[in-house]
Design a protein around this motif. Structure first.
Motif, mmCIF file in Angstrom:
data_model
loop_
_atom_site.group_PDB
_atom_site.id
_atom_site.type_symbol
_atom_site.label_atom_id
_atom_site.label_comp_id
_atom_site.label_asym_id
_atom_site.label_seq_id
_atom_site.Cartn_x
_atom_site.Cartn_y
_atom_site.Cartn_z
ATOM 1 N N GLY A 165 0.794 -1.230 0.000
ATOM 2 C CA GLY A 165 0.000 0.000 0.000
ATOM 3 C C GLY A 165 0.823 1.275 0.000
ATOM 4 O O GLY A 165 0.349 2.322 0.433
ATOM 5 N N GLY A 166 2.030 1.220 -0.491
ATOM 6 C CA GLY A 166 2.854 2.447 -0.551
ATOM 7 C C GLY A 166 4.306 2.042 -0.513
ATOM 8 O O GLY A 166 4.730 1.182 -1.267
ATOM 9 N N GLY A 167 5.040 2.634 0.401
ATOM 10 C CA GLY A 167 6.433 2.215 0.541
ATOM 11 C C GLY A 167 7.413 3.319 0.222
ATOM 12 O O GLY A 167 7.041 4.472 0.004
ATOM 13 N N ARG B 97 10.396 9.285 -8.535
ATOM 14 C CA ARG B 97 9.606 10.040 -7.535
ATOM 15 C C ARG B 97 8.333 10.577 -8.178
ATOM 16 O O ARG B 97 7.260 10.553 -7.584
ATOM 17 C CB ARG B 97 10.445 11.176 -6.937
ATOM 18 C CG ARG B 97 9.778 11.841 -5.754
ATOM 19 C CD ARG B 97 10.676 12.875 -5.082
ATOM 20 N NE ARG B 97 11.966 12.330 -4.758
ATOM 21 C CZ ARG B 97 13.117 12.723 -5.308
ATOM 22 N NH1 ARG B 97 13.135 13.694 -6.209
ATOM 23 N NH2 ARG B 97 14.247 12.155 -4.968
ATOM 24 N N ILE B 98 8.459 11.046 -9.419
ATOM 25 C CA ILE B 98 7.285 11.583 -10.121
ATOM 26 C C ILE B 98 6.318 10.440 -10.481
ATOM 27 O O ILE B 98 5.127 10.497 -10.195
ATOM 28 C CB ILE B 98 7.731 12.323 -11.402
ATOM 29 C CG1 ILE B 98 8.587 13.542 -11.035
ATOM 30 C CG2 ILE B 98 6.524 12.737 -12.246
ATOM 31 C CD1 ILE B 98 9.349 14.141 -12.204
ATOM 32 N N ASP B 99 6.866 9.384 -11.084
ATOM 33 C CA ASP B 99 5.997 8.323 -11.614
ATOM 34 C C ASP B 99 5.351 7.461 -10.529
ATOM 35 O O ASP B 99 4.298 6.863 -10.762
ATOM 36 C CB ASP B 99 6.801 7.399 -12.550
ATOM 37 C CG ASP B 99 7.124 8.070 -13.873
ATOM 38 O OD1 ASP B 99 6.603 9.176 -14.118
ATOM 39 O OD2 ASP B 99 7.909 7.492 -14.659
ATOM 40 N N LEU B 100 6.005 7.368 -9.357
ATOM 41 C CA LEU B 100 5.487 6.461 -8.322
ATOM 42 C C LEU B 100 4.643 7.169 -7.278
ATOM 43 O O LEU B 100 4.048 6.516 -6.410
ATOM 44 C CB LEU B 100 6.645 5.709 -7.654
ATOM 45 C CG LEU B 100 7.475 4.841 -8.620
ATOM 46 C CD1 LEU B 100 8.643 4.181 -7.896
ATOM 47 C CD2 LEU B 100 6.605 3.772 -9.298
ATOM 48 N N HIS C 18 1.219 5.942 -6.522
ATOM 49 C CA HIS C 18 1.076 4.726 -5.708
ATOM 50 C C HIS C 18 1.443 4.981 -4.244
ATOM 51 O O HIS C 18 1.508 4.038 -3.448
ATOM 52 C CB HIS C 18 1.983 3.611 -6.240
ATOM 53 C CG HIS C 18 1.698 3.240 -7.660
ATOM 54 N ND1 HIS C 18 0.485 2.738 -8.063
ATOM 55 C CD2 HIS C 18 2.471 3.333 -8.771
ATOM 56 C CE1 HIS C 18 0.518 2.516 -9.364
ATOM 57 N NE2 HIS C 18 1.702 2.869 -9.817
ATOM 58 N N GLY C 19 1.765 6.223 -3.927
ATOM 59 C CA GLY C 19 2.159 6.544 -2.542
ATOM 60 C C GLY C 19 3.545 6.029 -2.192
ATOM 61 O O GLY C 19 3.857 5.810 -1.021
ATOM 62 N N ILE C 20 4.386 5.838 -3.212
ATOM 63 C CA ILE C 20 5.756 5.354 -2.952
ATOM 64 C C ILE C 20 6.703 6.561 -2.920
ATOM 65 O O ILE C 20 6.780 7.316 -3.891
ATOM 66 C CB ILE C 20 6.200 4.336 -4.029
ATOM 67 C CG1 ILE C 20 5.299 3.092 -3.968
ATOM 68 C CG2 ILE C 20 7.672 3.961 -3.832
ATOM 69 C CD1 ILE C 20 5.538 2.080 -5.093
ATOM 70 N N LYS C 21 7.402 6.727 -1.808
ATOM 71 C CA LYS C 21 8.363 7.826 -1.673
ATOM 72 C C LYS C 21 9.704 7.403 -2.277
ATOM 73 O O LYS C 21 10.050 6.209 -2.257
ATOM 74 C CB LYS C 21 8.601 8.137 -0.192
ATOM 75 C CG LYS C 21 7.359 8.502 0.587
ATOM 76 C CD LYS C 21 7.711 9.234 1.880
ATOM 77 C CE LYS C 21 8.218 8.341 2.973
ATOM 78 N NZ LYS C 21 8.298 9.021 4.291
#
Ligand code: NDP
Ligand code: 8X3
Length: 241
Positions: free
Chosen positions: A131-133, A168-171, A174-177
């Motif tokens: 759910g992110g990451g 960083r932009i593309d992810l 999905h809530g991925i830092k």
């Protein structure tokens, strides 16, 4: 903290120090590298010392098929990952552009750039599952500046910087830092590898100043990884004084 952390290049240097920091706060680890005996020893030592779970995966990040096969075959209990640390990498040789060895160039670009792309692509589905990451890429001061005889290594780390920004932009959706850490000179096995086992030349890299050590970088990675979900350190450059 009971998270699952995936760390490439954990058999020495930054990767090993980072693994031990996360293990000490109760996270579970998937650790990777080519040197199987070291990987298994680290895995056993950390399980005993910290009472955490560790899954050692022995593959070469340059081998696209192995990377994806290892991820497809992940045991059920490891199929949700919270943090990916793309640390595996190397420099080979330090030569003028016109005198540099083509195989060294291929190895650096295949490892530092293509290996990082393959691992990221293969691991991202498991970050999404959680759910992110967070993805932490290890770049280098060589990814911000260039220096004499740095040519392809600097190019590979500039690529890591660019990949980090684009991830960083593309992810974000999905809530991925995504964080990229750019260390300056640190005394690990890095120079021994770069100078192909020549201990005298490797040692000479760190004379006349106090280099960083692996734990300095591991502390910073841990700090970035422990921030709340709404806070992302995009980029840090860490130099020895
Ligand atoms: P080390 O040589 O101590 O560690 C490198 C790690 O990368 C090892 O665990 C090695 O494992 C792994 N690795 C290398 N090639 C591969 C491969 N093809 N497949 C899988 N794993 C691989 O060096 P550092 O800890 O210093 O380096 C870690 C990262 O930090 C690298 O990306 C490096 O470029 C970067 N860096 C280093 C700096 C320094 O001054 N030390 C400064 C800035 C950045 P194994 O050999 O077992 O496969
Ligand atoms: C390693 C640091 O300065 O040797 O990435 O390129 S340096």
């Amino acid at each position: 903290m009971n998270r699952t952390i995936f760390i490439t290049g954990a058999t020495s240097g930054f990767g090993k120090a980072i693994a031990e920091k996360f293990a000490a706060i109760g996270d579970h680890l998937i650790i990777t590298g080519r040197r199987k005996a070291r990987l298994e020893k680290l895995s056993n030592d950390m399980q005993k010392e910290f009472g955490i779970k560790v899954l050692p995966l022995n593959f070469d990040v340059r081998d696209k098929d192995s990377v994806f096969r290892e991820m497809q075959n992940l045991p059920e209990q490891w199929r949700s990952i919270d943090i990916l640390i793309n640390n595996a990498g190397l420099a080979l040789g330090r030569d003028y552009f016109d005198e540099a060895n083509l195989e060294d160039w291929d190895t650096m670009l295949d490892t530092n750039v293509k290996g990082l792309l393959y691992v990221s692509k293969a691991v991202i589905p498991f970050l999404k599952k959680g759910g992110g990451g967070h993805i932490v890429n290890i770049g280098s001061i060589a990814g911000k500046e260039v220096y004499e005889k740095g040519n392809a290594y600097c190019a590979s780390k500039h690529a890591v910087d660019a990949i980090s920004k684009s991830m960083r932009i593309d992810l974000l959706r999905h809530g991925i830092k995504v964080t990229v850490i750019h260390p300056g000179a640190a005394e690990t096995e890095f120079s021994l590898v770069r100078f192909k086992g020549d201990e005298t030349v490797a040692k000479s890299v760190y004379t006349g100043f106090q280099p960083l050590i692996a734990n300095d970088i591991a502390d910073v990675v841990l700090y970035c990884a422990n921030l709340p979900d709404h806070v992302c350190i995009n980029e840090l450059t860490i130099m020895p004084t």
